[in-house]
Write a protein that holds these residues in place. Structure first.
Motif, PDB file in Angstrom:
ATOM      1  N   GLU A 235      -5.855  -7.927   2.515  1.00 46.88           N
ATOM      2  CA  GLU A 235      -5.933  -6.488   2.251  1.00 46.88           C
ATOM      3  C   GLU A 235      -4.644  -5.781   2.632  1.00 46.88           C
ATOM      4  O   GLU A 235      -4.217  -4.848   1.957  1.00 46.88           O
ATOM      5  CB  GLU A 235      -7.112  -5.889   3.026  1.00 46.88           C
ATOM      6  N   LEU A 236      -4.008  -6.251   3.714  1.00 43.24           N
ATOM      7  CA  LEU A 236      -2.739  -5.619   4.112  1.00 43.24           C
ATOM      8  C   LEU A 236      -1.628  -6.026   3.158  1.00 43.24           C
ATOM      9  O   LEU A 236      -0.696  -5.255   2.905  1.00 43.24           O
ATOM     10  CB  LEU A 236      -2.387  -5.997   5.554  1.00 43.24           C
TER      11      LEU A 236
ATOM     12  N   GLU B  23      -2.027  -6.350   0.040  1.00 42.80           N
ATOM     13  CA  GLU B  23      -2.168  -5.414  -1.087  1.00 42.80           C
ATOM     14  C   GLU B  23      -1.537  -4.064  -0.762  1.00 42.80           C
ATOM     15  O   GLU B  23      -0.906  -3.453  -1.623  1.00 42.80           O
ATOM     16  CB  GLU B  23      -3.655  -5.234  -1.440  1.00 42.80           C
ATOM     17  N   VAL B  24      -1.698  -3.611   0.472  1.00 39.62           N
ATOM     18  CA  VAL B  24      -1.062  -2.347   0.872  1.00 39.62           C
ATOM     19  C   VAL B  24       0.452  -2.457   0.728  1.00 39.62           C
ATOM     20  O   VAL B  24       1.116  -1.570   0.189  1.00 39.62           O
ATOM     21  CB  VAL B  24      -1.433  -1.966   2.325  1.00 39.62           C
ATOM     22  N   ALA B  25       1.003  -3.592   1.176  1.00 36.03           N
ATOM     23  CA  ALA B  25       2.452  -3.800   1.077  1.00 36.03           C
ATOM     24  C   ALA B  25       2.903  -3.807  -0.382  1.00 36.03           C
ATOM     25  O   ALA B  25       3.990  -3.333  -0.713  1.00 36.03           O
ATOM     26  CB  ALA B  25       2.844  -5.104   1.766  1.00 36.03           C
ATOM     27  N   LYS B  26       2.045  -4.328  -1.263  1.00 34.65           N
ATOM     28  CA  LYS B  26       2.391  -4.329  -2.694  1.00 34.65           C
ATOM     29  C   LYS B  26       2.364  -2.913  -3.257  1.00 34.65           C
ATOM     30  O   LYS B  26       3.272  -2.496  -3.978  1.00 34.65           O
ATOM     31  CB  LYS B  26       1.390  -5.194  -3.474  1.00 34.65           C
ATOM     32  N   ILE B  27       1.288  -2.174  -2.930  1.00 32.65           N
ATOM     33  CA  ILE B  27       1.148  -0.809  -3.451  1.00 32.65           C
ATOM     34  C   ILE B  27       2.350   0.037  -3.038  1.00 32.65           C
ATOM     35  O   ILE B  27       2.921   0.765  -3.846  1.00 32.65           O
ATOM     36  CB  ILE B  27      -0.147  -0.156  -2.901  1.00 32.65           C
ATOM     37  N   TYR B  28       2.763  -0.072  -1.773  1.00 29.67           N
ATOM     38  CA  TYR B  28       3.865   0.771  -1.311  1.00 29.67           C
ATOM     39  C   TYR B  28       5.207   0.074  -1.433  1.00 29.67           C
ATOM     40  O   TYR B  28       6.190   0.482  -0.823  1.00 29.67           O
ATOM     41  CB  TYR B  28       3.565   1.277   0.110  1.00 29.67           C
ATOM     42  N   LYS B  29       5.222  -1.007  -2.229  1.00 27.87           N
ATOM     43  CA  LYS B  29       6.469  -1.662  -2.663  1.00 27.87           C
ATOM     44  C   LYS B  29       7.394  -2.057  -1.515  1.00 27.87           C
ATOM     45  O   LYS B  29       8.606  -1.821  -1.560  1.00 27.87           O
ATOM     46  CB  LYS B  29       7.235  -0.759  -3.633  1.00 27.87           C
ATOM     47  N   PHE B  30       6.828  -2.655  -0.484  1.00 25.57           N
ATOM     48  CA  PHE B  30       7.663  -3.140   0.615  1.00 25.57           C
ATOM     49  C   PHE B  30       8.549  -4.267   0.104  1.00 25.57           C
ATOM     50  O   PHE B  30       8.039  -5.226  -0.467  1.00 25.57           O
ATOM     51  CB  PHE B  30       6.795  -3.687   1.758  1.00 25.57           C
ATOM     52  N   PRO B  31       9.850  -4.182   0.324  1.00 26.64           N
ATOM     53  CA  PRO B  31      10.718  -5.295  -0.065  1.00 26.64           C
ATOM     54  C   PRO B  31      10.459  -6.520   0.826  1.00 26.64           C
ATOM     55  O   PRO B  31       9.808  -6.413   1.869  1.00 26.64           O
ATOM     56  CB  PRO B  31      12.131  -4.765   0.178  1.00 26.64           C
TER      57      PRO B  31
ATOM     58  N   THR C  82      11.134  -6.317   4.596  1.00 27.09           N
ATOM     59  CA  THR C  82      10.226  -5.369   5.242  1.00 27.09           C
ATOM     60  C   THR C  82       8.873  -6.041   5.480  1.00 27.09           C
ATOM     61  O   THR C  82       8.231  -5.846   6.513  1.00 27.09           O
ATOM     62  CB  THR C  82      10.038  -4.129   4.348  1.00 27.09           C
TER      63      THR C  82
ATOM     64  N   LEU D  10      -2.379  -4.269  -9.037  1.00 29.45           N
ATOM     65  CA  LEU D  10      -2.799  -5.342  -8.127  1.00 29.45           C
ATOM     66  C   LEU D  10      -3.508  -6.444  -8.908  1.00 29.45           C
ATOM     67  O   LEU D  10      -3.502  -7.596  -8.502  1.00 29.45           O
ATOM     68  CB  LEU D  10      -3.737  -4.805  -7.045  1.00 29.45           C
TER      69      LEU D  10
ATOM     70  N   ILE E  33       2.584   5.471  -7.208  1.00 26.57           N
ATOM     71  CA  ILE E  33       1.135   5.418  -7.074  1.00 26.57           C
ATOM     72  C   ILE E  33       0.762   5.252  -5.602  1.00 26.57           C
ATOM     73  O   ILE E  33       1.337   4.432  -4.908  1.00 26.57           O
ATOM     74  CB  ILE E  33       0.572   4.229  -7.880  1.00 26.57           C
TER      75      ILE E  33
ATOM     76  N   PHE F 127      -7.845   2.795  -0.119  1.00 29.89           N
ATOM     77  CA  PHE F 127      -8.855   1.773  -0.377  1.00 29.89           C
ATOM     78  C   PHE F 127     -10.202   2.162   0.227  1.00 29.89           C
ATOM     79  O   PHE F 127     -10.296   3.149   0.951  1.00 29.89           O
ATOM     80  CB  PHE F 127      -8.395   0.430   0.199  1.00 29.89           C
TER      81      PHE F 127
ATOM     82  N   ARG G  38      -7.331   0.189   6.018  1.00 31.16           N
ATOM     83  CA  ARG G  38      -6.212  -0.744   5.817  1.00 31.16           C
ATOM     84  C   ARG G  38      -4.916  -0.281   6.472  1.00 31.16           C
ATOM     85  O   ARG G  38      -3.861  -0.198   5.837  1.00 31.16           O
ATOM     86  CB  ARG G  38      -5.950  -0.980   4.327  1.00 31.16           C
TER      87      ARG G  38
ATOM     88  N   PHE H 179      -1.913  -0.903   9.365  1.00 32.93           N
ATOM     89  CA  PHE H 179      -1.324  -2.040  10.059  1.00 32.93           C
ATOM     90  C   PHE H 179      -1.695  -1.914  11.539  1.00 32.93           C
ATOM     91  O   PHE H 179      -1.283  -0.948  12.185  1.00 32.93           O
ATOM     92  CB  PHE H 179       0.195  -2.060   9.879  1.00 32.93           C
TER      93      PHE H 179
ATOM     94  N   PRO I 269       6.016   3.355   4.788  1.00 33.75           N
ATOM     95  CA  PRO I 269       6.159   3.527   3.340  1.00 33.75           C
ATOM     96  C   PRO I 269       7.134   4.648   2.983  1.00 33.75           C
ATOM     97  O   PRO I 269       7.844   4.547   1.977  1.00 33.75           O
ATOM     98  CB  PRO I 269       4.745   3.894   2.877  1.00 33.75           C
TER      99      PRO I 269
ATOM    100  N   VAL J  66      10.530   3.137   3.266  1.00 35.48           N
ATOM    101  CA  VAL J  66      10.728   2.185   2.166  1.00 35.48           C
ATOM    102  C   VAL J  66      11.035   2.943   0.869  1.00 35.48           C
ATOM    103  O   VAL J  66      11.856   2.520   0.063  1.00 35.48           O
ATOM    104  CB  VAL J  66       9.473   1.295   1.987  1.00 35.48           C
TER     105      VAL J  66
ATOM    106  N   ARG K  85      -1.170   8.821   4.778  1.00 29.17           N
ATOM    107  CA  ARG K  85      -0.164   7.889   4.279  1.00 29.17           C
ATOM    108  C   ARG K  85      -0.027   8.018   2.766  1.00 29.17           C
ATOM    109  O   ARG K  85       1.078   8.076   2.235  1.00 29.17           O
ATOM    110  CB  ARG K  85      -0.576   6.460   4.655  1.00 29.17           C
TER     111      ARG K  85
ATOM    112  N   LEU L  99       3.474  10.497   0.418  1.00 28.90           N
ATOM    113  CA  LEU L  99       4.463   9.967  -0.515  1.00 28.90           C
ATOM    114  C   LEU L  99       4.595  10.827  -1.770  1.00 28.90           C
ATOM    115  O   LEU L  99       5.396  10.520  -2.651  1.00 28.90           O
ATOM    116  CB  LEU L  99       4.087   8.535  -0.914  1.00 28.90           C
TER     117      LEU L  99
END
Ligand SMILES: Nc1ncnc2c1ncn2[C@@H]1O[C@H](COP(=O)(O)OP(=O)(O)OP(=O)(O)O)[C@@H](O)[C@H]1O
Ligand SMILES: [Mg+2]
Lengths: 247, 209
Positions: free
Chosen positions: A145-146, A148-156, A159, B53, B68, B72, B76, B78, B90, B93, B137, B141
């Motif tokens: 699940e985390l 997915e969060v990293a994907k949504i907020y586009k972490f390189p 990061t 996703l 976007i 969720f 979620r 960290f 974020p 980033v 969060r 953005l």
């Protein structure tokens, strides 16, 4: 003191008394008593011979676990993220973990001769898979699940490594590091005994051939002391720092 | 009006299981969609397809913006980052300087009534507080598209009401396309200006309010 500390202290005292009782019942050519060992260690502490061998062993252990730990971490991270690479590396991991350590010493002596390179190589080779396996496990257990969060907020990539994977594996990884420290000290002494002209293992070899039993036990105490320093002075505080969010 | 999201005969299977088939609809600028439908019908799947996703198994999806945010069903956060750090990351980033990010994060935590708790780790926050951090969060953005998947389902009705109002206010201040998934039509209608109901895997009914 809490219950854990009290019981650990009692266990420690029992161990010491057991040693004392055993020593009183065995010939002193076989086993030195705790008092003899500590007295002998105290005397050794006044000789440069002690520090020369002590420091060279520390250096070898540190370098060995740094190389082993770092390569295990890097390959473990890659293999944890990419399953194909994990499958590719698996035979090598199996080979190293199944190889008896005496054989690794023999090969290392053959390739690198006597001395530091050989000892450091050995420690690194034997500790790397431990860190590798724990890193892979830790990364595979990272919360999907985390991710997915990293994907949504586009972490390189970096990061994610720094803020997601590394903290997530800090637990299993620090357990692995404590483990390889003990392992590293044991391997260092063996490697030095078999193939070095300096270091604790070498000094142990000398005491044995001269039948200097109290000195032998003084060196054993020294080795335990090294592990204790690494574990309690160096790694526990680091572990506590990285796991502070859990408390 | 500009189309922001278009589904063109979209189908989605997980393994052998068909969840969506032949779904088509469009979402336009300033749409605030309440996405309704029974449990297990595929609402979350639609959000995952929009966010990228998940990929569709058939058909085409067009999404005009890459900005976007997604809240969720669970917060979620960290766990090794404090409330404010969860929002800062974020933001940084996405290109904000540390100082800018700090100001923005503080503003949104404040609007959620959480400024006192900004240095708390998630383990020390209640479920509702965590979900508010998660919402902060997402909003901080300033996304073009905001996906909300039953964001308040874990909260009691009083808390829920005030957060729904807060959300409505944020959307008013900063217009964006919103998809709000809910089980409850009345709740969705408080925010939404259109309702989409997924009634079966191949049927999405659109209605204006
Ligand atoms: N990763 C997955 N793998 C296999 N099946 C899945 C997966 N994700 C969802 N499904 C299945 O797809 C169907 C739709 O799931 P989805 O989560 O989109 O429903 P939902 O409308 O959001 O339900 P709810 O209101 O309970 O959250 C469900 O039957 C679910 O079991
Ligand atoms: Mg859902």
């Amino acid at each position: 003191m809490n219950r854990q500390q009290v019981l650990t202290a009692i266990g420690f005292m029992l161990l010491l008394s057991g040693w004392q009782i055993l020593a009183m019942n065995m010939h002193q050519i076989l086993l030195a008593s705790p008092i003899q060992a500590i007295t002998s260690l105290w005397e050794m502490l006044h000789t440069p011979y002690f520090y020369d061998n002590f420091l060279i062993s520390i250096k070898r252990i540190s370098l060995g676990i740094i190389f082993g730990g770092f390569s295990g971490f890097v390959f473990g991270t890659i293999a944890g993220i990419n399953q194909n690479i994990k499958y590719l590396l698996d035979p090598l991991r199996w080979l190293i973990m199944s190889m008896p350590s005496v054989i690794i010493v023999v090969l290392a002596m053959l390739w690198f001769g006597m001395g530091s390179t050989m000892a450091v190589f050995m420690i690194a080779v034997i500790t790397a898979p431990v860190v590798y396996v724990n890193t892979v496990k830790g990364i595979e257990a990272v919360d999907k699940e985390l991710i997915e969060v990293a994907k949504i907020y586009k972490f390189p990539f970096f990061t994610r490594i720094k803020n997601l994977y590394t903290p997530a594996i800090a637990g299993p990884l620090s357990a692995a590091i404590v483990m390889i420290t003990c392992q590293g000290a044991r391997i260092a002494v063996m490697a030095e005994l078999l193939g070095a002209n300096e270091g604790i293992g070498y000094a142990v070899g000398i005491t044995r051939s001269n039948l200097e039993i109290p000195q032998l036990f003084a060196w054993i105490l020294t080795t335990l002391f090294i592990v204790a320093i690494f574990e309690f002075v160096l790694f526990r505080p680091i572990q506590n720092y990285f796991m502070r969010w859990q408390r | 009006m500009n189309k922001i999201i278009t589904f063109d005969s979209v189908g989605k299977k997980y393994g052998q299981k068909t969840v969506l088939s032949n779904i088509s609809f469009s979402i336009y600028e300033q749409d605030i969609i309440g996405l309704l439908g029974p449990s297990g019908i595929g609402k979350t799947t639609i959000l995952k397809l929009i966010s990228g996703l998940e990929k569709p198994t058939s058909g085409k999806i067009f999404v005009s913006s890459k900005k976007i945010s997604y809240v969720f069903q669970e917060p979620r956060l960290f766990p090794w980052k404090t409330a404010i750090e969860n929002i800062l990351l974020p933001l940084m980033v996405s290109g904000h300087s540390k100082k800018e990010a700090m100001n923005i994060a503080k503003h949104y935590l404040d609007s959620m009534g959480l400024s006192e708790f900004m240095d708390y780790y998630p383990a020390k926050l209640s479920g509702g507080m965590r979900q508010r951090v998660s919402l902060a969060r997402a909003l901080s953005l300033c996304p073009d598209i905001l996906l909300l998947d039953e964001p308040f389902s874990a909260l009691d009705s009083k808390r829920k009401g005030s957060l729904v109002e807060l959300l409505a206010k944020s959307i008013e201040e900063y217009p964006m396309v919103v998809l709000y998934v809910s089980h409850f039509p009345e709740e969705a209608k408080k925010i939404a200006n259109k309702i989409h109901t997924l009634s079966s895997k191949d049927k999405l009914v659109e209605s204006n309010l």
